[in-house]
Design a protein around this motif. Structure first.
Motif, PDB file in Angstrom:
ATOM      1  N   GLY A  12       0.827  -1.215   0.000  1.00 16.35           N
ATOM      2  CA  GLY A  12       0.000   0.000   0.000  1.00 16.35           C
ATOM      3  C   GLY A  12       0.851   1.250   0.000  1.00 16.35           C
ATOM      4  O   GLY A  12       0.597   2.203  -0.741  1.00 16.35           O
ATOM      5  N   LEU A  16       1.002   4.128  -2.874  1.00 19.27           N
ATOM      6  CA  LEU A  16       0.664   5.522  -2.571  1.00 19.27           C
ATOM      7  C   LEU A  16       1.809   6.475  -2.868  1.00 19.27           C
ATOM      8  O   LEU A  16       1.629   7.511  -3.495  1.00 19.27           O
ATOM      9  CB  LEU A  16       0.247   5.657  -1.107  1.00 19.27           C
ATOM     10  CG  LEU A  16      -1.194   5.219  -0.843  1.00 19.27           C
ATOM     11  CD1 LEU A  16      -1.438   5.048   0.627  1.00 19.27           C
ATOM     12  CD2 LEU A  16      -2.144   6.255  -1.433  1.00 19.27           C
ATOM     13  N   CYS A  20       2.041   9.521  -5.563  1.00 16.70           N
ATOM     14  CA  CYS A  20       1.984  10.853  -4.947  1.00 16.70           C
ATOM     15  C   CYS A  20       2.569  11.921  -5.860  1.00 16.70           C
ATOM     16  O   CYS A  20       3.600  11.694  -6.502  1.00 16.70           O
ATOM     17  CB  CYS A  20       2.791  10.855  -3.649  1.00 16.70           C
ATOM     18  SG  CYS A  20       1.793  10.421  -2.244  1.00 16.70           S
ATOM     19  N   THR A  93      -6.149   9.464  -5.629  1.00 10.14           N
ATOM     20  CA  THR A  93      -5.328   8.621  -4.755  1.00 10.14           C
ATOM     21  C   THR A  93      -5.311   9.171  -3.336  1.00 10.14           C
ATOM     22  O   THR A  93      -4.830   8.513  -2.421  1.00 10.14           O
ATOM     23  CB  THR A  93      -3.874   8.554  -5.267  1.00 10.14           C
ATOM     24  OG1 THR A  93      -3.313   9.863  -5.191  1.00 10.14           O
ATOM     25  CG2 THR A  93      -3.806   8.037  -6.680  1.00 10.14           C
ATOM     26  N   PHE A  94      -5.832  10.384  -3.165  1.00  7.52           N
ATOM     27  CA  PHE A  94      -5.858  11.068  -1.873  1.00  7.52           C
ATOM     28  C   PHE A  94      -4.464  11.406  -1.362  1.00  7.52           C
ATOM     29  O   PHE A  94      -4.284  11.787  -0.230  1.00  7.52           O
ATOM     30  CB  PHE A  94      -6.597  10.252  -0.797  1.00  7.52           C
ATOM     31  CG  PHE A  94      -8.035  10.031  -1.122  1.00  7.52           C
ATOM     32  CD1 PHE A  94      -8.954  11.062  -1.036  1.00  7.52           C
ATOM     33  CD2 PHE A  94      -8.480   8.782  -1.524  1.00  7.52           C
ATOM     34  CE1 PHE A  94     -10.286  10.849  -1.342  1.00  7.52           C
ATOM     35  CE2 PHE A  94      -9.809   8.565  -1.834  1.00  7.52           C
ATOM     36  CZ  PHE A  94     -10.715   9.602  -1.738  1.00  7.52           C
ATOM     37  N   CYS A  95      -3.461  11.195  -2.186  1.00  9.05           N
ATOM     38  CA  CYS A  95      -2.100  11.440  -1.740  1.00  9.05           C
ATOM     39  C   CYS A  95      -1.774  12.935  -1.842  1.00  9.05           C
ATOM     40  O   CYS A  95      -2.040  13.562  -2.857  1.00  9.05           O
ATOM     41  CB  CYS A  95      -1.140  10.624  -2.595  1.00  9.05           C
ATOM     42  SG  CYS A  95       0.447  10.460  -1.815  1.00  9.05           S
ATOM     43  N   THR A  96      -1.216  13.466  -0.780  1.00  4.72           N
ATOM     44  CA  THR A  96      -0.947  14.902  -0.717  1.00  4.72           C
ATOM     45  C   THR A  96       0.541  15.155  -0.572  1.00  4.72           C
ATOM     46  O   THR A  96       1.227  14.410   0.128  1.00  4.72           O
ATOM     47  CB  THR A  96      -1.666  15.519   0.500  1.00  4.72           C
ATOM     48  OG1 THR A  96      -3.042  15.206   0.404  1.00  4.72           O
ATOM     49  CG2 THR A  96      -1.501  17.021   0.551  1.00  4.72           C
TER      50      THR A  96
END
Lengths: 463, 187
Positions: A12, A16, A20, A93-96
């Motif tokens: 995971g 991610l 990113c 992906t909600f990756c910040t």
């Protein structure tokens, strides 16, 4: 099991971090609100609405991201932004990722003031806060000038009875906060229980470190137990300005509050603070333009019957409804909200909803600006005037778009799967009249119509 | 059987652990440092000074004028006058008559005292239902007037016949109770 979990966590994390985005630089490194900043990096989405960009934690509305590619995003510094890192989040992906360096928000001298709570019809402490900023010379002093008195119907002043309240027994005073070190961002506060039947006016003046001064708008509000007569109770009132230059909105408790006014006021607070005191994208137009609105609470009743599409007001309230541009019936029990399709009218808002501020924004699109719904699949679509956001055919959508400098190729049918409505729209993604979320805003066609009404207010008549 | 149940529990633990790790990774990496240095200072409050009521309300009273608020009920193309209230109203620039607006004219004899237009509420949008015609609606309008009116002419649409209402009884009743009102002095 332990081995499996570890593998999954690592897998995971790899996915991610691999997905990113990365920020390598941004330019310029400092600027004011509205400055266009170019963010360079990797793995950005190439559609503006798929990137969530923030400056110092404050979200950039999609409309203010004019360009996005995998290696570059152009975004404008949003209202309310503070000095801090820039962040970009991939919406899927909600990756910040956040920038290593801070973007410095340059703020010229400004001051704004508000009161809290906005309206509460019982004995309570009100706090008036003035926020002043000056990132160049700093703030030296903030002066709050406050006038308080009692609400009256104007007859004691020799005038004819009025539902717009006069003030009697008034006193005025100042509250001064000084900052010898000339700070860049300050807040000056004054708190008091103003007593019953109170009506208070305040204004803030901020002085910079180099002696330049600026002032906030002057606001009047009601506090404490209200008088017994039929008076409109100001929540946010520009008392010194002509009413014709404002959009006056009255909020009425529906019959389903069964006369318990203390159940109505918290819902009213949610709606007004959510729509007019909120930097989330859906509320930005009203928050930035709240100088164009007067907001009022009615002393009691209206009744909205959603099955009959009818709204009735107590006969003694007609002088209030007649003085307003828009009347909102706030209801406690859920039903499908409705509004008149008109330039000034009536609408209902479910006050108990968590997003009651958004519902108000949406309904006001119908009853204040005559705009139609843009989502699928209603039984009929329409607008109230020549300024439109929905169309009865593709050709009318294209010709309107072309005539009003919009892209005619953006015209799409309002449809879902195999369901076709025959109605067309060209507004972009996340529109207040289509999408029930905080990222929505007035877009393109309906934005043009909303701004056309708001801009008219400067002429002395919004309608 | 016991082994099957244990395997299911283990699978669930793996899924939950994975989901939690995703949440931690996502939100851990999205935490944003918010730099805010706001100095809150109580300040000093001055003595209160009394304010002259006429001066305090001068701007507001300038914005208000004598007026009448009328309410009428529309059923299809029938109009019934429901209520007339003589009261102070805001001085607002009257609207021009245009499509979708109801024309309202207040007359004293042959003289037009007030002329405005008000939105009809014929069309309603109900969420998830759409556009619905509302055959019965109540319209309220505030009319600024400096002299009493004896007739009100209401026209729903240009192609409809205008309807007239006698306003004299409402003003007579008002003036009985308020003989000193500016609207009653010249009667």
């Amino acid at each position: 099991m332990k081995k499996g979990t570890t593998v999954l966590i690592i897998y995971g994390l790899l996915i991610l971090t691999g997905c990113c985005p990365v920020i390598t630089s941004f330019n310029p490194e400092r600027g004011g609100i509205g400055t266009e900043v170019t963010i360079e990096g990797k793995r950005f989405e190439n559609v503006p609405s798929k990137n969530v960009v923030k400056f110092g934690g404050v979200l950039v509305p999609t409309a203010d991201i004019p360009f996005a590619s995998p290696t570059r995003i152009k975004a404008k510094v949003p209202v309310g932004a503070r000095t801090g890192p820039i962040s970009v989040r991939n919406r899927f992906t909600f990756c910040t990722v956040t920038s290593e360096n801070n973007f410095i928000v340059v703020k010229p001298l400004s001051v704004r003031a508000r009161h809290n709570p906005l309206y509460k019809a019982e004995s309570h402490i009100s706090t008036i806060s003035a926020n002043a900023e000056d990132s160049i010379s700093g703030i030296n002093k903030v002066t709050l000038t406050i006038t308080k008195g009692k609400m009256t119907d104007c007859t004691e002043l020799g005038a004819m009875a009025s539902v717009i309240p006069c003030r009697k027994d008034a006193v005025t005073f100042t509250h001064v906060c000084t900052y010898p070190a000339a700070l860049t961002e300050v807040m000056c506060q004054y708190s008091e229980n103003f007593g019953d039947e109170a009506i208070i006016t305040y204004k803030a003046v901020a002085e910079s470190g180099v002696g330049v001064a600026t002032e906030s708008e002057e606001i009047t509000f009601a506090a404490g137990y209200p008088p017994s007569g039929v008076l409109a109770r100001p929540i946010w009132w520009h008392r010194s300005d002509p009413m014709g230059s404002k959009i006056d909105i009255g909020f009425f408790p529906d019959a389903d509050y069964t006369g318990i006014y203390s159940d109505f006021t918290p819902h009213l607070e949610t709606i007004v603070s959510g729509a007019f005191f909120n930097i989330q994208p859906f509320a930005q137009t009203y928050t930035e333009n709240r100088k164009l609105f007067n907001l009022w609470a009615a002393p009691f009743g209206a009744d909205a019957e959603h099955d009959l599409y009818s709204i009735s007001f107590h006969s003694s309230l007609t002088p209030i409804t007649g003085a307003m541009d828009g009347n909102v019936i706030v209801h406690k029990v859920q039903f499908r909200d409705f509004a008149t399709l008109s330039l000034g009218g009536e609408g209902t808002v479910f006050g108990n909803a968590g997003d009651a501020g958004w519902i108000f924004m949406h309904e006001s699109g119908h009853f204040l600006y005559g705009q139609g719904d843009e989502y699928c699949c209603d039984g009929g679509y329409g607008t109230a005037w020549a300024c439109k956001n929905v169309f009865s055919s593709q050709s009318s959508c294209r010709s309107y778009a072309l005539a009003n400098s919009f892209n005619p190729d953006s015209c799409v049918e309002i449809a879902s799967g195999t369901t076709h409505t025959g109605a067309w729209r060209f507004d972009g993604d996340l529109d207040t009249l289509r999408d029930r979320n905080v990222y929505s805003d007035w877009r393109d066609g309906c934005r043009k119509c909303v701004l056309e009404i708001l801009n008219r207010c400067a002429t002395g008549s919004c309608y | 059987m016991k082994q099957i149940i244990l395997d299911r529990i283990n699978r669930n633990i793996i899924v939950i652990t994975f989901a939690l790790s995703l949440i931690f990774v996502t939100f851990g990496c999205s935490s944003e440092q918010e730099i805010r240095r706001v100095e809150v200072i109580g300040g000093k409050t001055s003595e209160s000074k009394a304010v002259n009521a006429q001066e305090d309300n001068a701007l507001l009273l300038k914005e208000l004028t004598t007026g009448v608020v009328v309410t009428f009920r529309i059923t299809d193309d029938e109009i019934v006058l429901e209520q007339v209230t003589v009261v102070s109203v805001p001085k607002v620039k009257p609207r021009d008559v245009s499509p979708g607006l109801i024309s309202i004219v207040g007359m004293k004899g042959d003289v037009v005292v007030v002329k405005t237009a008000v939105p009809d509420k014929e069309w309603i949008i109900q969420e998830n239902k759409g556009l619905v015609r509302n055959p019965v609606r109540v319209i309220t309008v505030a009319l600024p007037i400096e002299t009493p009116i004896d007739r009100l002419i209401v026209q729903l649409k240009p192609e409809f016949r205008p309807k007239q209402f006698d306003m004299r009884p409402a003003f007579e009743e008002f003036c009985k109770k308020n003989p000193k009102s500016p609207l009653c002095r010249d009667r």
